[in-house]
Design a protein around this motif. Structure first.
Motif, PDB file in Angstrom:
ATOM      1  N   ARG A  54       0.815  -1.213   0.000  1.00  0.00           N
ATOM      2  CA  ARG A  54       0.000   0.000   0.000  1.00  0.00           C
ATOM      3  C   ARG A  54       0.846   1.260   0.000  1.00  0.00           C
ATOM      4  O   ARG A  54       0.320   2.367  -0.061  1.00  0.00           O
ATOM      5  CB  ARG A  54      -0.923   0.014   1.223  1.00  0.00           C
ATOM      6  N   ILE A  55       2.183   1.085   0.093  1.00  0.00           N
ATOM      7  CA  ILE A  55       3.081   2.228   0.270  1.00  0.00           C
ATOM      8  C   ILE A  55       4.197   2.184  -0.759  1.00  0.00           C
ATOM      9  O   ILE A  55       4.853   1.155  -0.940  1.00  0.00           O
ATOM     10  CB  ILE A  55       3.683   2.231   1.694  1.00  0.00           C
ATOM     11  N   GLN A  56       4.418   3.300  -1.441  1.00  0.00           N
ATOM     12  CA  GLN A  56       5.567   3.485  -2.339  1.00  0.00           C
ATOM     13  C   GLN A  56       6.561   4.412  -1.647  1.00  0.00           C
ATOM     14  O   GLN A  56       6.222   5.535  -1.286  1.00  0.00           O
ATOM     15  CB  GLN A  56       5.132   4.110  -3.660  1.00  0.00           C
ATOM     16  N   VAL A  57       7.780   3.932  -1.437  1.00  0.00           N
ATOM     17  CA  VAL A  57       8.821   4.727  -0.793  1.00  0.00           C
ATOM     18  C   VAL A  57       9.727   5.313  -1.877  1.00  0.00           C
ATOM     19  O   VAL A  57      10.216   4.596  -2.751  1.00  0.00           O
ATOM     20  CB  VAL A  57       9.641   3.887   0.200  1.00  0.00           C
ATOM     21  N   VAL A  58       9.933   6.623  -1.815  1.00  0.00           N
ATOM     22  CA  VAL A  58      10.755   7.363  -2.774  1.00  0.00           C
ATOM     23  C   VAL A  58      11.910   8.010  -2.009  1.00  0.00           C
ATOM     24  O   VAL A  58      11.733   8.464  -0.876  1.00  0.00           O
ATOM     25  CB  VAL A  58       9.916   8.427  -3.505  1.00  0.00           C
ATOM     26  N   PHE A  59      13.083   8.063  -2.619  1.00  0.00           N
ATOM     27  CA  PHE A  59      14.274   8.573  -1.936  1.00  0.00           C
ATOM     28  C   PHE A  59      14.849   9.769  -2.678  1.00  0.00           C
ATOM     29  O   PHE A  59      14.823   9.829  -3.901  1.00  0.00           O
ATOM     30  CB  PHE A  59      15.340   7.481  -1.845  1.00  0.00           C
ATOM     31  N   THR A  60      15.409  10.693  -1.896  1.00  0.00           N
ATOM     32  CA  THR A  60      16.127  11.821  -2.480  1.00  0.00           C
ATOM     33  C   THR A  60      17.322  12.151  -1.594  1.00  0.00           C
ATOM     34  O   THR A  60      17.281  11.958  -0.368  1.00  0.00           O
ATOM     35  CB  THR A  60      15.214  13.057  -2.627  1.00  0.00           C
ATOM     36  N   ALA A  61      18.398  12.612  -2.214  1.00  0.00           N
ATOM     37  CA  ALA A  61      19.590  13.052  -1.483  1.00  0.00           C
ATOM     38  C   ALA A  61      19.550  14.572  -1.398  1.00  0.00           C
ATOM     39  O   ALA A  61      19.664  15.265  -2.406  1.00  0.00           O
ATOM     40  CB  ALA A  61      20.858  12.588  -2.204  1.00  0.00           C
ATOM     41  N   ALA A  62      19.369  15.085  -0.194  1.00  0.00           N
ATOM     42  CA  ALA A  62      19.261  16.526   0.008  1.00  0.00           C
ATOM     43  C   ALA A  62      20.647  17.148   0.137  1.00  0.00           C
ATOM     44  O   ALA A  62      21.589  16.506   0.617  1.00  0.00           O
ATOM     45  CB  ALA A  62      18.439  16.826   1.259  1.00  0.00           C
ATOM     46  N   PRO A  63      20.798  18.403  -0.263  1.00  0.00           N
ATOM     47  CA  PRO A  63      22.111  19.066  -0.147  1.00  0.00           C
ATOM     48  C   PRO A  63      22.572  19.161   1.309  1.00  0.00           C
ATOM     49  O   PRO A  63      21.773  19.459   2.204  1.00  0.00           O
ATOM     50  CB  PRO A  63      21.838  20.461  -0.731  1.00  0.00           C
ATOM     51  N   HIS A  64      23.852  18.907   1.525  1.00  0.00           N
ATOM     52  CA  HIS A  64      24.421  18.987   2.867  1.00  0.00           C
ATOM     53  C   HIS A  64      25.942  19.071   2.745  1.00  0.00           C
ATOM     54  O   HIS A  64      26.537  18.508   1.818  1.00  0.00           O
ATOM     55  CB  HIS A  64      24.025  17.759   3.693  1.00  0.00           C
ATOM     56  N   ALA A  65      26.561  19.758   3.687  1.00  0.00           N
ATOM     57  CA  ALA A  65      28.021  19.890   3.666  1.00  0.00           C
ATOM     58  C   ALA A  65      28.717  18.543   3.757  1.00  0.00           C
ATOM     59  O   ALA A  65      29.834  18.371   3.240  1.00  0.00           O
ATOM     60  CB  ALA A  65      28.471  20.796   4.817  1.00  0.00           C
ATOM     61  N   PHE A  66      28.087  17.568   4.415  1.00  0.00           N
ATOM     62  CA  PHE A  66      28.658  16.231   4.557  1.00  0.00           C
ATOM     63  C   PHE A  66      27.883  15.213   3.721  1.00  0.00           C
ATOM     64  O   PHE A  66      27.767  14.051   4.099  1.00  0.00           O
ATOM     65  CB  PHE A  66      28.675  15.805   6.025  1.00  0.00           C
ATOM     66  N   GLY A  67      27.356  15.651   2.593  1.00  0.00           N
ATOM     67  CA  GLY A  67      26.546  14.782   1.755  1.00  0.00           C
ATOM     68  C   GLY A  67      27.321  13.849   0.856  1.00  0.00           C
ATOM     69  O   GLY A  67      26.736  12.956   0.238  1.00  0.00           O
ATOM     70  N   ALA A  68      28.645  14.015   0.768  1.00  0.00           N
ATOM     71  CA  ALA A  68      29.444  13.123  -0.079  1.00  0.00           C
ATOM     72  C   ALA A  68      29.278  11.681   0.388  1.00  0.00           C
ATOM     73  O   ALA A  68      29.324  11.392   1.578  1.00  0.00           O
ATOM     74  CB  ALA A  68      30.913  13.524  -0.032  1.00  0.00           C
TER      75      ALA A  68
END
Length: 416
Positions: A54-68
């Motif tokens: 019943r659930i679709q999970v979607v992902f995104t990488a948000a900007p961050h200084a330690f996002g590498a």
């Protein structure tokens, strides 16, 4: 998700409910990952939704200084991400995040997830504090929870009742959306403790050998920031045959300096067989397997109070640590490593001085709902999604078996 879609690829089916989708009429949940550390904590949360059709999970990488490292970490889990800019424009039923940067721009109710062993580090940006106002840790501060005069998250989850007590002082307007759910790392370490000998065998710890795990948070006051003082002891004062050593370094150190640079600095360790656990790896099994944990004021040292290991601390920044945090309480009890004595002697001394239950009250500060995180967290999510929960209890998986230390010690990092 289909094969051949790389991380970062715009895949409109993940955002738009097209008529051609195989599974339709799903609630849509956005997982916002700022850093690898946040992603590791969020994995405990979005895993509770993974099997529900019943659930679709979607992902995104948000900007961050330690996002590498975030795209690579998510890709290693088989996850496809949508661009942050696209996620900001889309409608979702719920968003999950462990960070605060940019989430006020989302067009969906947000659940903020606490991360780490309690709230250790006090707020560093004091510009917006009123005169005489006491600093609070980020997840308990008005600066991180209120935007344009309103509490941003639809729900904020904490590990301990004392966090809500502190919230009463620091940001009382957030109390109606605060929930105490416990700590998933506490629960997984507890479930994994009976497998300690299996973890030791998997790591390659032989009979008669002892495992020393060195843990480091990030920042100039961390163990890694002062590694030049500790490294000579690790390299020269532990008999090679009797001791194995593993370094657990905070992912922010790798993200801030770059993996090549961190491994270059640690090349001497690698040459001596000291293993550096990759930032994306599960750190709980080495912690459970340890005979000694040498750590700073970071979360992993505090989680070490749940294990059989003897603890030793490196000097920490007392004024930057919340006085009621597990880290502060531990600093008042655990012995401190000194450069004036051999490390082997200090490890043996700490073992002899350890008392049964010495750190029990520190461990109790990690969660006021031990064993209940997955059940409580799932209830919060399904209530906000307006869905009935699955008719089975959520599983609490033990940490997976790790690879041998030799694999981490000899990993190809590009360092000669």
């Amino acid at each position: 998700m289909g094969d051949g879609v790389s991380v970062g690829t715009t895949k409109s089916a993940l955002i738009e409910q097209g008529h051609w989708l195989t599974v339709q009429d799903c609630k849509r949940v956005l997982v916002v990952v700022h850093t690898v550390t946040f992603g590791q904590r969020l994995r405990e949360v979005f895993g509770l939704l993974a099997a529900d059709l019943r659930i679709q999970v979607v992902f995104t990488a948000a900007p961050h200084a330690f996002g590498a490292g975030v795209p690579q970490y998510l890709q290693s889990l088989g996850i496809v991400t949508v661009p942050w800019e696209e996620a900001l424009q889309a409608e979702f039923d719920l968003a999950l995040t462990a960070g605060s940067r940019g989430v006020h721009e989302l067009r969906t109710p947000v659940v903020r997830i606490s991360h780490g062993a309690g709230h250790i580090k006090l707020l560093t940006d004091t510009a917006s504090l009123a005169r005489g106002e006491r600093r609070s840790p980020g997840m308990l501060s008005r600066q991180h929870l209120v935007h344009d005069g309103r509490v941003g998250p639809a729900a904020i989850v904490y590990a301990h009742e004392r966090d809500v007590a502190e919230l009463t002082r620091s940001c009382p307007e957030a109390l109606p959306v605060a929930h105490v759910v416990g700590d998933p790392c506490v629960d997984r370490i507890t479930v994994g403790m009976p497998r300690r000998e299996q973890y030791r065998r998997a790591l390659g710890i032989e009979a008669g050998q002892r495992l020393v795990v060195v843990t480091s948070t990030w920042g100039p006051a961390s163990t890694f920031g002062r590694l030049d003082a500790l490294l000579p002891q690790l390299l020269s004062q532990l008999p090679g045959d009797g001791y194995r050593v593993a370094l657990l370094v905070h992912p922010n150190v790798f993200a801030g300096h770059g993996t090549w640079q961190v491994h270059s600095w640690l090349a001497g360790c690698r040459a001596r067989g000291i293993a550096t656990v990759p930032p994306e790896a599960d750190w709980q099994a080495p912690l459970i397997a340890a005979d000694w944990i040498i750590g700073d004021h970071g979360s992993l040292t505090a989680y070490g109070t749940l294990t059989e290991a003897t603890l030793l601390l490196t000097a920490g920044p007392g004024r930057e640590i919340a006085a009621y945090s597990p880290a502060a309480r531990l600093a008042a009890l655990a012995p401190v490593v000194s450069p004036a004595h051999t490390l082997a002697d200090q490890l043996d001394y700490a073992t002899r001085q350890r008392r049964p239950g010495q750190y029990d009250h520190v461990a109790a500060l990690l969660s006021s709902a031990p064993g209940q995180f997955h059940r409580r967290m799932r209830s919060v999510l399904y209530r906000l999604l307006e869905l009935g929960e699955p008719a089975c209890p959520p599983a609490v998986p033990p940490p997976p078996l790790p690879p041998p230390l030799e694999q981490w010690a000899a990993a190809d990092t590009g360092v000669a």
